[in-house]
Write a protein that holds these residues in place. Structure first.
Motif, mmCIF file in Angstrom:
data_model
loop_
_atom_site.group_PDB
_atom_site.id
_atom_site.type_symbol
_atom_site.label_atom_id
_atom_site.label_comp_id
_atom_site.label_asym_id
_atom_site.label_seq_id
_atom_site.Cartn_x
_atom_site.Cartn_y
_atom_site.Cartn_z
ATOM 1 N N ARG A 50 0.844 -1.210 0.000
ATOM 2 C CA ARG A 50 0.000 0.000 0.000
ATOM 3 C C ARG A 50 0.870 1.247 0.000
ATOM 4 O O ARG A 50 0.606 2.210 -0.731
ATOM 5 N N ALA A 51 1.921 1.208 0.793
ATOM 6 C CA ALA A 51 2.831 2.346 0.836
ATOM 7 C C ALA A 51 3.562 2.515 -0.490
ATOM 8 O O ALA A 51 3.736 3.637 -0.981
ATOM 9 N N ALA A 52 3.980 1.392 -1.089
ATOM 10 C CA ALA A 52 4.687 1.470 -2.372
ATOM 11 C C ALA A 52 3.772 2.003 -3.473
ATOM 12 O O ALA A 52 4.201 2.794 -4.329
ATOM 13 N N LEU A 53 2.519 1.604 -3.453
ATOM 14 C CA LEU A 53 1.566 2.110 -4.447
ATOM 15 C C LEU A 53 1.314 3.591 -4.227
ATOM 16 O O LEU A 53 1.251 4.368 -5.189
ATOM 17 N N GLY A 54 1.177 3.985 -2.975
ATOM 18 C CA GLY A 54 0.946 5.393 -2.681
ATOM 19 C C GLY A 54 2.102 6.277 -3.100
ATOM 20 O O GLY A 54 1.917 7.458 -3.419
ATOM 21 N N ALA A 55 3.323 5.712 -3.127
ATOM 22 C CA ALA A 55 4.504 6.499 -3.489
ATOM 23 C C ALA A 55 4.598 6.760 -4.983
ATOM 24 O O ALA A 55 5.378 7.610 -5.412
ATOM 25 N N VAL A 56 3.832 6.026 -5.801
ATOM 26 C CA VAL A 56 3.874 6.240 -7.253
ATOM 27 C C VAL A 56 3.454 7.652 -7.599
ATOM 28 O O VAL A 56 4.067 8.322 -8.431
ATOM 29 N N ALA A 57 2.379 8.117 -6.983
ATOM 30 C CA ALA A 57 1.906 9.504 -7.169
ATOM 31 C C ALA A 57 1.211 9.887 -5.881
ATOM 32 O O ALA A 57 -0.009 9.679 -5.739
ATOM 33 N N PRO A 58 1.941 10.390 -4.896
ATOM 34 C CA PRO A 58 1.393 10.675 -3.564
ATOM 35 C C PRO A 58 0.130 11.534 -3.627
ATOM 36 O O PRO A 58 0.082 12.544 -4.337
ATOM 37 N N GLY A 59 -0.879 11.072 -2.882
ATOM 38 C CA GLY A 59 -2.103 11.851 -2.779
ATOM 39 C C GLY A 59 -3.052 11.710 -3.944
ATOM 40 O O GLY A 59 -4.101 12.367 -3.963
ATOM 41 N N VAL A 60 -2.731 10.862 -4.925
ATOM 42 C CA VAL A 60 -3.565 10.717 -6.124
ATOM 43 C C VAL A 60 -4.139 9.296 -6.160
ATOM 44 O O VAL A 60 -3.391 8.319 -6.086
ATOM 45 N N ARG A 61 -5.455 9.217 -6.281
ATOM 46 C CA ARG A 61 -6.073 7.896 -6.431
ATOM 47 C C ARG A 61 -5.794 7.385 -7.838
ATOM 48 O O ARG A 61 -5.903 8.106 -8.824
ATOM 49 N N GLN A 62 -5.457 6.102 -7.911
ATOM 50 C CA GLN A 62 -5.067 5.515 -9.190
ATOM 51 C C GLN A 62 -6.129 4.536 -9.696
ATOM 52 O O GLN A 62 -6.891 3.958 -8.908
ATOM 53 N N LEU A 63 -6.156 4.355 -11.011
ATOM 54 C CA LEU A 63 -6.900 3.241 -11.608
ATOM 55 C C LEU A 63 -5.875 2.141 -11.863
ATOM 56 O O LEU A 63 -5.051 2.236 -12.777
ATOM 57 N N VAL A 64 -5.906 1.122 -11.023
ATOM 58 C CA VAL A 64 -4.896 0.069 -11.009
ATOM 59 C C VAL A 64 -5.385 -1.112 -11.835
ATOM 60 O O VAL A 64 -6.538 -1.524 -11.728
ATOM 61 N N ARG A 65 -4.474 -1.637 -12.641
ATOM 62 C CA ARG A 65 -4.794 -2.869 -13.379
ATOM 63 C C ARG A 65 -4.000 -4.019 -12.781
ATOM 64 O O ARG A 65 -2.777 -3.975 -12.674
ATOM 65 N N LEU A 66 -4.700 -5.081 -12.389
ATOM 66 C CA LEU A 66 -4.055 -6.284 -11.883
ATOM 67 C C LEU A 66 -4.453 -7.465 -12.755
ATOM 68 O O LEU A 66 -5.618 -7.604 -13.135
ATOM 69 N N ARG A 67 -3.458 -8.297 -13.057
ATOM 70 C CA ARG A 67 -3.729 -9.527 -13.813
ATOM 71 C C ARG A 67 -4.000 -10.645 -12.815
ATOM 72 O O ARG A 67 -3.127 -11.008 -12.033
ATOM 73 N N PRO A 68 -5.205 -11.209 -12.828
ATOM 74 C CA PRO A 68 -5.571 -12.204 -11.811
ATOM 75 C C PRO A 68 -4.746 -13.469 -11.908
ATOM 76 O O PRO A 68 -4.410 -13.939 -12.996
ATOM 77 N N ALA A 69 -4.405 -14.012 -10.760
ATOM 78 C CA ALA A 69 -3.675 -15.275 -10.667
ATOM 79 C C ALA A 69 -3.879 -15.821 -9.267
ATOM 80 O O ALA A 69 -4.097 -15.066 -8.315
ATOM 81 N N ALA A 70 -3.809 -17.123 -9.126
ATOM 82 C CA ALA A 70 -3.997 -17.760 -7.821
ATOM 83 C C ALA A 70 -2.684 -17.733 -7.046
ATOM 84 O O ALA A 70 -2.078 -18.776 -6.762
ATOM 85 N N THR A 71 -2.233 -16.529 -6.715
ATOM 86 C CA THR A 71 -0.958 -16.353 -6.020
ATOM 87 C C THR A 71 -1.127 -15.410 -4.842
ATOM 88 O O THR A 71 -2.039 -14.569 -4.816
ATOM 89 N N ALA A 72 -0.211 -15.531 -3.892
ATOM 90 C CA ALA A 72 -0.225 -14.615 -2.757
ATOM 91 C C ALA A 72 0.048 -13.189 -3.220
ATOM 92 O O ALA A 72 -0.494 -12.223 -2.667
#
Length: 848
Positions: A50-72
């Motif tokens: 969460r912290a690493a994602l927030g550091a991409v553009a601090p204070g800006v909500r992002q539209l995140v794309r995740l590729r689904p997989a049965a992984t941790a």
């Protein structure tokens, strides 16, 4: 509608999916192949991401794309985005990600795409596709409140607690699969992450090791388990089903199986627009009301709104609850919009039963629900029309396939093109699309497409087909004597018998090359993908086929005095047991099993009684007990000729019928499904008791030809067929060798038996010279008839020309077999299986 719960187990405390994961402490959360993440571990990793994602553009909500997989990693990043207030598009579709302007993606690390995030509503957290990949960019907009409400409701009515362990049998970009993760997280339970197919034995080995208590499935999941075999899970307490209609008889059968084995079946109903689930059927009602989807989930309400012309009491099903989506998105601009709906008009026609249960009776609009996807049939027709194909589309009558009707007598190449385009346009697997040529599209009186008529269409045989799939389908039809075979059909589902098994496997091997060990459960379409262009000089032939061919040659050759190498019949008793396990132990009810066993026994008994009876009428021998195949039961206990000539046929019939009756007892059937190997080994050990008793007491009756004393070979073959690990095969081998050593009183004969059963245990298939494949298959197929008829041939030649006696016996047996195969259709018509997941009939067995 009233709400209900399925268990007295305490419901979890309502909490957000990603809220304070550490509250569950050191309890296991995610079980991966490389280790287990506790909730404390998961909380720390989510916080770091969460912290690493927030550091991409601090204070800006992002539209995140995740590729689904049965992984941790996928679970951690999804929870990080969710708890960080970002919106996530969960998809494999790159085009969809570009269309909506995804601003951050996750590969090894969080990576900006260079596209600024679109305007996002504060409540938006998840975007899921609901169009069934038919080309529409429409997405469902879901809030954190939607997700939390549904997860808590599901955990409540399933009675999930911290000790529960679920298995990922569905993809995580599918709302049903994702809801399994969410509901277990809110309960503090754990999830086993594994992306293997439910047909992979390794998946269930791991499930047993992890103590899995539940798994989820769509109708196709249960189709696969019906053919591959129900998993042995001693800790299983619950099976859930959604993603499309499961036939009521299948629901009832599964519910009754669960009642016997100690687990509940929970049928559920939902749509992506309601996050996941809207209704569930309490498990105690499944057997009595198998056609219902049940009652509303906790916190939700269901009603039926009248629809003109729908019929009395039938209307559109409407759902209201906190899990109903914010609305649809069809462009990036829609992502800024808030909640626009507070109830969901499902498009399903339903009625409410006198017991207060909802039953779905049809669709109001042109959608099909296949493989957990909603397929817009009009859109499919439009896509095919753009490709120059006039078609009519409908869901098949059994709810398992998309049926595409193509008018105008199209050629095979056109049909193949339509099938490929339909599969590509819908995202469905090839075997889920049925393309049918028709003269004209069936229509109703008002001119609209008759969807029910299209759904009932079946593919007809076509002229010489260009594709491997068409070619194999026609091969199946020829060998099995059917007018048409669909690409989704399998040998097991079509009810093939021992003769067709031999012929078809050898013909397939010549076209495909090495066949999978369980090819008989593969669909025609799946096998077509393996078609070989240059078969090698060596074939891989099923071991049982080779053993049958070798054994009948050894038997007849020994009788003609060409050699003395006996013991082949005893090997074939083990082969009979192996084939019983492979083809008779189907996922079905007791009545179906008894019918299957009786039908297979008749295919042995009828030609045997007819031949032996004819011989008795002409020659005056053998007696009536042998004619009726009762000498082993009613005759003398010592060998006498010719009454004991047909001992092998009698033994195979007796032990097959006995095994069929035993395993049709409900509690034995349940035991066999959960403990296949232990039951088979136990029966082998029990059947060895009479054999060793006879040796210890110097019993003076015939031991090696009597069913009481040789049944252990049949049981040992059964155990060999269900053995899965080296340790299990070693145990079976040890039992069979112990039984065979010293059994016949002839060391060479004992060694023949030991060699044959060892090969059966350890080698499912053997390399075989390709030029000999046809001959081997013919001898194996005709072996019963060779055995029956050779008694009337070889005595005339055994002293003057032993080789001639062998050749003449084989030739006559093959001739009689060919004539029997060409018997009138009414005499050998095979009834269709009562359910498509039915297993094959038992192989006919033969030979001394």
């Amino acid at each position: 509608m009233g709400d209900g719960t399925t268990s007295a187990r305490s419901a979890p405390v309502a909490a957000g999916i990603a809220d304070d994961l550490a509250r569950h402490g050191e309890r296991p959360a995610l079980r991966t192949p490389t280790g287990t993440l506790t909730y404390a571990d998961l909380d720390r990793r989510v916080a770091a991401e969460r912290a690493a994602l927030g550091a991409v553009a601090p204070g800006v909500r992002q539209l995140v794309r995740l590729r689904p997989a049965a992984t941790a990693e996928l679970v951690v990043t999804w929870l990080a985005a969710l708890s960080g207030g970002h919106a996530t598009l969960l998809t494999h579709d790159d085009g969809l990600a570009r269309a909506y302007g995804v601003s951050v993606e996750r590969d090894e690390t969080w990576r900006p795409t260079g596209v600024p995030a679109p305007a996002l509503h504060p409540d938006l957290r998840l975007l899921l596709s609901t169009s069934g990949s038919t080309g529409s960019p429409k997405l469902v907009r879901l809030s954190a409140a939607n997700l939390d409400a549904n997860a808590t409701a599901i955990a409540s009515y399933l009675g999930l607690v911290a000790d529960d362990v679920a298995l990922t049998t569905l993809p995580l970009d599918y709302c049903y699969g994702l809801s399994v993760l969410h509901s277990h997280l809110v309960a503090g339970a754990s999830l086993v992450l594994d992306d293997r197919s439910v047909t992979d034995a390794g998946l269930w080995e791991r499930a047993r090791a992890e103590g899995v208590t539940s798994f989820a499935g769509v109708p196709y999941t249960f189709d696969l388990l019906g053919s591959a075999g129900w998993p042995e899970l001693p800790t299983l307490r619950q099976v859930t089903q959604a993603g499309g209609r499961l036939a009521p008889e299948r629901v009832r059968a599964l519910a009754e199986q669960g009642a016997r084995e100690g687990w509940d079946l929970v049928v559920m109903y939902g749509q992506t627009e309601a996050t996941a689930r809207m209704a569930y059927l309490p498990p105690e009602l499944a057997a009595r009301h198998p056609g219902a989807v049940g009652v509303a989930v906790p916190g939700g309400e269901l009603r039926v709104d009248p629809v003109a012309g729908a019929g009395p009491g039938v209307g559109e099903l409407v759902y209201r609850g906190p899990n109903v989506m914010q609305g649809y998105a069809e462009s990036p601009a829609d992502l800024a919009r808030g909640a626009e709906v507070d109830e969901l008009r499902t498009g399903d026609l339903a009625r409410i039963t006198p017991e207060g249960l909802v039953e779905i009776v049809g669709r109001r609009s042109r959608f099909a629900k296949l493989f957990g996807q909603r397929i817009d049939l009009d859109r499919v027709q439009t896509l095919l029309g753009l490709g120059g194909h006039d078609t009519g589309c409908a869901e098949s009558a059994d709810g398992q396939q998309l049926v595409v009707a193509v008018p105008g007598r199209p050629d095979p190449a056109t049909l193949a093109e339509v099938a490929a385009a339909a599969a590509s346009g819908t995202g469905l697997p090839g075997h889920a699309v049925r393309v049918v040529a028709v003269d004209v599209l069936p229509r109703l009186a008002n001119g609209k497409l008759d969807q029910q008529a299209v759904g009932r269409l079946t593919a007809a045989p076509v002229a010489e087909a260009a594709s491997p799939e068409d070619s194999l389908a026609r091969l199946y039809a020829r060998v099995l004597g059917r007018p048409a075979v669909d690409p989704t059909d399998s040998f097991v589902g079509l009810g093939g018998d021992s003769l067709s098994y031999v012929e078809l496997s050898l013909r397939l091997e010549s076209r495909i090359g090495r066949l999978p060990d369980d090819w008989q459960r593969w669909t025609v379409a799946d096998l077509a993908g393996l078609v070989a262009t240059r078969p090698s000089r060596w074939a891989r032939v099923d071991t049982t086929i080779v053993l049958r061919a070798i054994a009948i040659v050894l038997i007849v050759g020994s009788h003609t005095n060409l050699w003395v190498l006996v013991g082949g019949a005893h090997v074939l008793l083990a082969v009979a047991g192996a084939n019983f396990a492979r083809f008779h132990l189907a996922d079905e009810g007791p009545r179906d099993r008894l019918t299957r066993v009786a039908r297979s026994a008749a295919r042995i008994a009828v030609p045997s009684v007819l031949w032996i009876g004819a011989v008795a009428l002409v020659t005056g021998a053998p007696g009536w007990r042998s004619v009726l195949l009762l000498n082993d039961v009613l005759g003398a206990r010592t060998w006498s000729e010719p009454d004991w000539y047909y001992w092998f046929v009698e033994v195979v019939l007796l032990v097959t019928l006995g095994a069929g009756l035993l395993t049709a007892i409900p509690w034995v059937m349940a035991l066999e499904r959960r403990h296949r190997f232990p039951l088979a080994v136990g029966l082998t050990a029990a059947a060895l008791v009479p054999r060793f008793w006879a040796t210890a007491t110097s019993y003076d009756g015939d031991v090696i030809h009597s069913s009481v004393f040789v049944a252990w070979l049949f049981a040992g073959g059964w155990a060999a067929a269900v053995a899965r690990t080296p340790a299990q095969r070693v145990l079976v081998t040890a039992l069979l060798v112990a039984g065979a050593w010293g059994f016949t009183g002839d060391t060479r004969r004992d060694l023949v038996v030991i060699t044959g059963v060892t090969v059966l245990v350890w080698a499912p298939a053997v390399p075989w010279p390709r030029p000999l494949v046809g001959l081997t298959g013919t001898l194996a197929s005709a072996s019963l008839f060779i055995y029956l008829t050779h008694w009337q041939v070889y005595p005339h030649l055994e002293n003057r020309w032993p080789l001639g006696g062998l050749l003449a016996s084989l030739a006559l047996g093959v001739l009689v077999w060919r004539l029997a195969e060409r018997a009138p259709a009414w005499a050998r018509r095979r009834p269709a299986p009562r359910a498509h997941y039915a297993r094959d009939h038992h192989h006919r067995q033969e030979a001394r």
